[in-house]
Design a protein around this motif. Structure first.
Motif, PDB file in Angstrom:
ATOM      1  N   GLY A   1       0.959  -1.366   0.054  1.00 52.49           N
ATOM      2  CA  GLY A   1       0.090   0.118   0.060  1.00 52.49           C
ATOM      3  C   GLY A   1       0.753   1.274  -0.075  1.00 52.49           C
ATOM      4  N   ASP A   2       0.106   2.373  -0.398  1.00 54.86           N
ATOM      5  CA  ASP A   2       0.653   3.822  -0.249  1.00 54.86           C
ATOM      6  C   ASP A   2       2.015   3.784  -1.292  1.00 54.86           C
TER       7      ASP A   2
ATOM      8  N   ILE B   1      17.438   3.748 -11.649  1.00 58.32           N
ATOM      9  CA  ILE B   1      16.994   3.988 -10.424  1.00 58.32           C
ATOM     10  C   ILE B   1      16.908   5.579 -10.294  1.00 58.32           C
ATOM     11  N   ARG B   2      15.603   5.942  -9.612  1.00 56.49           N
ATOM     12  CA  ARG B   2      15.694   7.316  -9.439  1.00 56.49           C
ATOM     13  C   ARG B   2      16.067   7.742  -7.858  1.00 56.49           C
ATOM     14  N   ARG B   3      15.755   7.164  -6.955  1.00 59.80           N
ATOM     15  CA  ARG B   3      16.562   7.442  -5.697  1.00 59.80           C
ATOM     16  C   ARG B   3      17.117   6.237  -4.751  1.00 59.80           C
TER      17      ARG B   3
ATOM     18  N   SER C   1       8.771   9.107   3.469  1.00 61.16           N
ATOM     19  CA  SER C   1       9.016  10.415   3.177  1.00 61.16           C
ATOM     20  C   SER C   1       9.434  10.661   1.927  1.00 61.16           C
ATOM     21  N   PHE C   2       9.671   9.617   1.129  1.00 60.21           N
ATOM     22  CA  PHE C   2      10.251   9.802  -0.349  1.00 60.21           C
ATOM     23  C   PHE C   2       9.557   9.190  -1.505  1.00 60.21           C
ATOM     24  N   VAL C   3       8.361   8.874  -1.062  1.00 64.50           N
ATOM     25  CA  VAL C   3       7.285   8.369  -2.401  1.00 64.50           C
ATOM     26  C   VAL C   3       6.929   9.398  -3.097  1.00 64.50           C
ATOM     27  N   GLU C   4       7.132   8.901  -4.502  1.00 68.77           N
ATOM     28  CA  GLU C   4       6.787  10.114  -5.499  1.00 68.77           C
ATOM     29  C   GLU C   4       5.529   9.403  -6.462  1.00 68.77           C
TER      30      GLU C   4
END
Length: 473
Positions: A94-95, A279-281, A406-409
């Motif tokens: 989720g999320d 890979i973005r982050r 904190s870093f989900v985009e």
């Protein structure tokens, strides 16, 4: 493909030589002279491969001195259904967050993914040379058991595994100390993980002793560990993009969140990104021993003393001196060995080194961001994940999920690397959820088995005597 030291000393090594050497002769860490690269066409051609086949392709870019048919056999043995009953599964929770299941191996921890290959590769290299190897390693919990289970009973290898007294979970201790194999030597040091790691490095830095006693390493200072872990970043990206159309897949970015203590697991992602994997982050998740988080937020690296290193409920991350950070620093300073030596001279002299001038590059150029999770955070995260998805995660994975949030985009899948099965940390799970996880008959037998361990002070001379007495020659 040749491998060189981050500090510029010694001669270039082949993969097999790097496999057996561990720490470089000048005290640095071995790195590829140049990272191999993977283009979109090659990446797409790997989509239908099973895990052992993918490992052969990825590791084949690094282990160029091992004949391909031999490497394929090593990978097939390491990643057989008898060892890993389930391929690395991806589980949405989720999320926008998905777990990458890395704990399907014999010790129920992600370290099995690299260690099973390392065990096969070490035995192969030693059979080719006719040599023996005495592994001296340090563990904060999972590395030791994964190494011992991968190397137990091997004729040409002995394992001397240092662990901090009273700093591991009962399950972790049982997995290691219950082994009765003659080539496995468990040594509990009166100290913390960093004390164990310092002892290992001190012995490896004594070249006469290292050569006389045929010492090697399985900690993530061993480059083969790092390269084997690169594989599951490629696997996870391929599985995360399986449902996309061919045009959408090319260059499609995902982010990875990685619970981190010694910086080895996330370094493998750093290598994968450098090889061309989209890979973005790379999200580094620390626990209360958040020296690495401090570094990636401030640019100042200041390890803590043993007395300042906290005992936490994610004990495998109770580390204040991250060995593999040196490999990142090497790239940060433009692969200039003199600047690496200068940084470690500053660290020795002042207790810190300062790269604040390079701070913007951490995220912008290298994609690395970070955060910290506390005991309260991991309890809350375990509860939240269980309530939302029915999945129970271990406390280290909970640190990864907490920081990942904190870093989900939007539009960028966040893949959290699972570190272990929750059964290994039953007390924390009970505290978080109010339940006791049922243990299989096999695991109950493990916990009840007699344990064999030698306790020593934090003393190099005592350790040397043990090795000299029991090492293979």
């Amino acid at each position: 493909m040749q491998y060189i030291s981050t500090r510029g000393g010694g001669q270039p090594k082949t993969y097999s030589e790097a496999l057996l050497e561990g720490l470089a002769v000048d005290g640095g860490l071995l790195v590829p002279e140049q990272l191999p690269t993977v283009d979109a066409t090659t990446l797409e051609s790997w989509r239908a491969l099973d895990y052992a086949q993918l490992a052969t392709e990825v590791l084949g870019l690094f282990a160029t001195d091992i004949p391909r048919e031999d490497l394929a056999a090593l990978c097939a043995a390491a990643y057989s259904p008898a060892v890993f009953s389930t391929p690395v599964p991806l589980t949405p929770i989720g999320d926008g967050i998905t777990l990458v299941g890395l704990s399907e191996g014999p010790t129920l921890a992600f370290k099995d993914m690299a260690m099973q290959f390392l065990g096969q590769a070490l035995e192969y290299a030693l059979e080719r040379t006719g040599g023996v190897l005495n592994i001296v390693g340090a563990t904060s919990g999972d590395t030791g058991s994964a190494a011992e289970h991968a190397l137990r009973g091997k004729d040409r290898i002995s394992v001397f595994m240092l662990s901090p007294q009273g700093r591991m979970s009962p399950f972790q201790r049982a997995q290691m100390y219950s082994l009765q194999d003659a080539n496995v030597h468990n040594i509990a040091v009166d100290g913390v993980f960093d004390d164990c790691q310092n002892l290992v490095k001190d012995l490896a830095g004594d070249l006469d002793f290292k050569n006389t006693q045929h010492l090697g390493a399985v900690n993530s200072i061993n480059l083969a560990r790092i390269t084997a872990q690169v594989v599951y970043y490629f696997w996870a990206w391929l599985r995360a993009t399986d449902d996309l159309g061919a045009a959408e897949r090319e260059g499609f970015e995902v982010s990875f969140a990685v619970p981190s203590g010694n910086f080895g697991n996330i370094l493998s992602g750093f290598f994968a990104r450098g090889m061309g994997l989209p890979i973005r982050r790379l999200v580094l998740a620390a626990n209360e021993n958040n020296v690495l988080d401090d570094f990636f937020r401030t640019g100042v690296y200041r390890p803590r003393s043993a007395a300042q290193t906290l005992a936490t409920s994610s004990p495998s991350m109770d580390i204040s001196k991250a060995s593999n950070l040196e490999r990142f620093i090497y790239d940060l300073v433009g692969r200039d060995p003199q600047r690496v030596v200068g940084a470690w001279d500053d660290l020795s002299r002042t207790g810190a080194f300062d790269f604040t001038a390079d701070l913007p590059r951490f995220a912008e150029e290298f994609g690395i961001v970070s955060g910290t999770s506390t005991h309260a955070d991991r309890l809350a995260t375990i509860r939240a994940v269980h309530e939302a998805s029915g999945t129970i995660i271990d406390p280290h994975t909970a640190d990864g999920v907490k920081v990942a949030r904190s870093f989900v985009e939007d539009g960028v899948p966040m893949l959290v690397l699972e570190t272990a099965k929750p059964e290994k940390f039953g007390e924390t799970i009970t505290e978080a959820l109010g339940i006791e996880l049922p243990l299989s008959d096999e695991l109950q037998t493990l916990l009840a088995a007699p344990q064999r361990v030698t306790e020593i002070p934090n003393d190099e001379a005592t350790l040397r005597t043990i090795i000299e007495t029991s090492a293979l020659h």
